[in-house]
Each structure stands twice: as structure tokens, then as C-alpha cells.
Design a protein around this motif. Structure first.
Motif, PDB file in Angstrom:
ATOM      1  N   TYR A 226       0.742  -1.216   0.217  1.00 43.03           N
ATOM      2  CA  TYR A 226      -0.169  -0.164  -0.289  1.00 43.03           C
ATOM      3  C   TYR A 226       0.675   1.165   0.123  1.00 43.03           C
ATOM      4  O   TYR A 226       1.939   1.354   1.179  1.00 43.03           O
ATOM      5  N   TRP A 227       0.744   1.739  -0.889  1.00 45.81           N
ATOM      6  CA  TRP A 227       1.036   3.550  -1.126  1.00 45.81           C
ATOM      7  C   TRP A 227       0.356   4.073  -1.138  1.00 45.81           C
ATOM      8  O   TRP A 227      -0.145   4.454  -2.244  1.00 45.81           O
ATOM      9  N   PRO A 228      -0.359   4.888   0.212  1.00 39.91           N
ATOM     10  CA  PRO A 228      -1.038   6.418   0.281  1.00 39.91           C
ATOM     11  C   PRO A 228      -0.342   7.453  -0.270  1.00 39.91           C
ATOM     12  O   PRO A 228       0.568   7.949  -0.757  1.00 39.91           O
ATOM     13  N   THR A 229      -1.642   7.402  -2.352  1.00 36.47           N
ATOM     14  CA  THR A 229      -1.328   8.528  -3.136  1.00 36.47           C
ATOM     15  C   THR A 229      -2.260   9.787  -2.828  1.00 36.47           C
ATOM     16  O   THR A 229      -3.182   9.352  -3.006  1.00 36.47           O
ATOM     17  N   GLU A 230      -2.049  10.858  -2.932  1.00 36.42           N
ATOM     18  CA  GLU A 230      -2.968  11.995  -2.946  1.00 36.42           C
ATOM     19  C   GLU A 230      -3.241  11.673  -4.234  1.00 36.42           C
ATOM     20  O   GLU A 230      -3.335  11.186  -5.216  1.00 36.42           O
TER      21      GLU A 230
ATOM     22  N   VAL B 107      -8.144  18.204  -6.265  1.00 35.78           N
ATOM     23  CA  VAL B 107      -7.851  19.799  -5.836  1.00 35.78           C
ATOM     24  C   VAL B 107      -8.746  20.941  -6.830  1.00 35.78           C
ATOM     25  O   VAL B 107      -8.805  20.331  -7.663  1.00 35.78           O
ATOM     26  N   GLU B 108      -9.150  21.830  -5.758  1.00 31.19           N
ATOM     27  CA  GLU B 108      -9.759  22.676  -7.064  1.00 31.19           C
ATOM     28  C   GLU B 108      -8.819  23.765  -6.853  1.00 31.19           C
ATOM     29  O   GLU B 108      -7.955  23.856  -6.615  1.00 31.19           O
ATOM     30  N   GLY B 109      -9.237  24.738  -8.130  1.00 29.03           N
ATOM     31  CA  GLY B 109      -8.378  25.664  -8.686  1.00 29.03           C
ATOM     32  C   GLY B 109      -8.119  26.214  -9.449  1.00 29.03           C
ATOM     33  O   GLY B 109      -9.060  25.339 -10.585  1.00 29.03           O
ATOM     34  N   ASP B 110      -7.071  27.251 -10.656  1.00 29.09           N
ATOM     35  CA  ASP B 110      -7.590  27.432 -11.568  1.00 29.09           C
ATOM     36  C   ASP B 110      -6.702  26.089 -12.177  1.00 29.09           C
ATOM     37  O   ASP B 110      -6.209  25.021 -11.614  1.00 29.09           O
ATOM     38  N   ARG B 111      -6.384  25.909 -13.605  1.00 28.47           N
ATOM     39  CA  ARG B 111      -5.882  25.132 -14.371  1.00 28.47           C
ATOM     40  C   ARG B 111      -3.977  24.670 -13.708  1.00 28.47           C
ATOM     41  O   ARG B 111      -3.893  23.981 -13.291  1.00 28.47           O
TER      42      ARG B 111
ATOM     43  N   LEU C 196      -3.308  21.831 -12.407  1.00 29.95           N
ATOM     44  CA  LEU C 196      -1.630  20.663 -12.641  1.00 29.95           C
ATOM     45  C   LEU C 196      -0.407  20.835 -11.977  1.00 29.95           C
ATOM     46  O   LEU C 196       0.297  19.224 -12.103  1.00 29.95           O
ATOM     47  N   SER C 197      -0.482  21.669 -10.627  1.00 30.08           N
ATOM     48  CA  SER C 197       0.445  21.476  -9.834  1.00 30.08           C
ATOM     49  C   SER C 197       0.613  20.192  -8.998  1.00 30.08           C
ATOM     50  O   SER C 197       1.258  19.768  -8.424  1.00 30.08           O
ATOM     51  N   ALA C 198      -0.801  20.118  -8.785  1.00 33.98           N
ATOM     52  CA  ALA C 198      -1.439  18.472  -7.689  1.00 33.98           C
ATOM     53  C   ALA C 198      -0.967  17.732  -8.888  1.00 33.98           C
ATOM     54  O   ALA C 198      -0.461  16.350  -7.704  1.00 33.98           O
ATOM     55  N   TYR C 199      -1.493  17.335  -9.728  1.00 34.79           N
ATOM     56  CA  TYR C 199      -1.043  16.300 -10.752  1.00 34.79           C
ATOM     57  C   TYR C 199       0.082  15.522 -10.914  1.00 34.79           C
ATOM     58  O   TYR C 199       0.422  14.748 -10.713  1.00 34.79           O
ATOM     59  N   ARG C 200       0.887  17.458 -10.982  1.00 31.13           N
ATOM     60  CA  ARG C 200       2.954  17.240 -11.038  1.00 31.13           C
ATOM     61  C   ARG C 200       3.543  16.658  -9.781  1.00 31.13           C
ATOM     62  O   ARG C 200       3.661  15.907  -9.668  1.00 31.13           O
ATOM     63  N   ALA C 201       2.354  17.074  -7.977  1.00 33.98           N
ATOM     64  CA  ALA C 201       3.499  16.137  -6.953  1.00 33.98           C
ATOM     65  C   ALA C 201       2.925  14.730  -7.073  1.00 33.98           C
ATOM     66  O   ALA C 201       3.711  14.009  -6.644  1.00 33.98           O
TER      67      ALA C 201
END
Length: 147
Positions: A100-104, A109-113, A117-122
Motif C-alpha cells: 500500500y502506497w498512500p497517494t493523494e 484539488v480545486e482551483g484554476d488550471r 496541474l501542480s497537484a497532478y505533477r506532485a
């Protein structure tokens, strides 16, 4: 059983396809698949951040666990609590190791594009680092299941 690895998340639309693509690139020739509890919709932000590293996931079609046989895999890596629970049930008879690798969940995540994208990159970068660490020197598969 083969040396195949399965990454699992909730919808097989973001986390698990990212992880599968990253491991395939890191360990060419290793059989790597991804699945979810249910198939989500194709995620264009996931495709965009993976394309930044040269991975074309535009052809990814989300799949469920039912597409695969648990005994085919030497390791299942679950990336969400729901997928972990399902993976433990799904692999019980085959006694396949599950990590199990807990992953966000970047989709939450809400906000502008750019914020999204920053959340996806993280998420992508965290998976990339974990994969490089876990599969750095050799393909070792645990003998014990993570409960």
C-alpha cells in the motif's frame, strides 16, 4: 506467476496509469498493468503532466480488476485505501503480495488550471520517486502481504 506488477487505484484514471507508465519506462521489459475498482473517464490533466515527461497516455483506457487474474502478478501496489481493500480481497487465494502506497487524489484539488496541474505533477513526482526507490537495484517481491 510472472514478474508482472499491477498498480491499482479507485478509478484507474490518474494514479495507477501514471505509476504503470513510470515503472514501464524505469524497467523496460517488465510487464506492468493498472486497474481500478471501476473505470473512470480519461483524465486530460493526467495526460498533460505525463506528456511533460515524454509519456503518451492518450490511448489509456481505464480498466477494472476483473480484466486480470490475480495469480498473474508477483506484486500488486495499491494507491488508494479503497483499492488496497479490494486488492487484499482479490489476491487472497493467489497469495499475491500487496503493498500500500498512500497517494493523494489530484482530482480532489480545486482551483484554476495551473493549481490543478501542480497537484497532478506532485502526484506524478511522488510516484516517480517511490518507483525509483522501490525498484532501483533489482526486482524484489515481498513474501508477506501488507494488511
Amino acid at each position: 506467476m510472472t514478474g508482472a506488477v499491477l498498480f491499482a487505484c479507485t478509478q484507474n484514471a490518474v494514479r495507477s496509469p501514471m505509476a504503470a507508465a513510470l515503472l514501464r519506462a524505469f524497467r523496460p521489459g517488465l510487464a506492468v498493468e493498472s486497474a481500478g475498482l471501476f473505470p473512470g473517464d480519461p483524465d486530460y490533466l493526467m495526460m498533460a503532466v505525463m506528456a511533460e515527461l515524454g509519456h503518451d497516455l492518450s490511448v489509456h483506457t481505464p480498466h477494472t480488476f476483473e480484466r486480470f487474474k490475480p495469480g498473474h502478478f508477483m506484486l500488486v501496489v495499491s494507491l488508494s485505501p479503497e483499492a488496497h481493500h479490494r486488492a487484499l480481497e482479490w489476491t487472497r487465494a493467489a497469495r499475491t503480495p500487496v503493498e500500500y502506497w498512500p497517494t493523494e487524489d489530484a482530482t480532489a484539488v480545486e482551483g484554476d488550471r495551473e493549481q490543478r496541474l501542480s497537484a497532478y505533477r506532485a502526484v506524478r513526482d511522488a510516484l516517480h520517486a517511490r518507483i525509483k526507490s522501490r525498484f532501483a537495484t533489482h526486482l524484489s517481491f515481498p513474501a508477506e502481504r501488507t494488511q
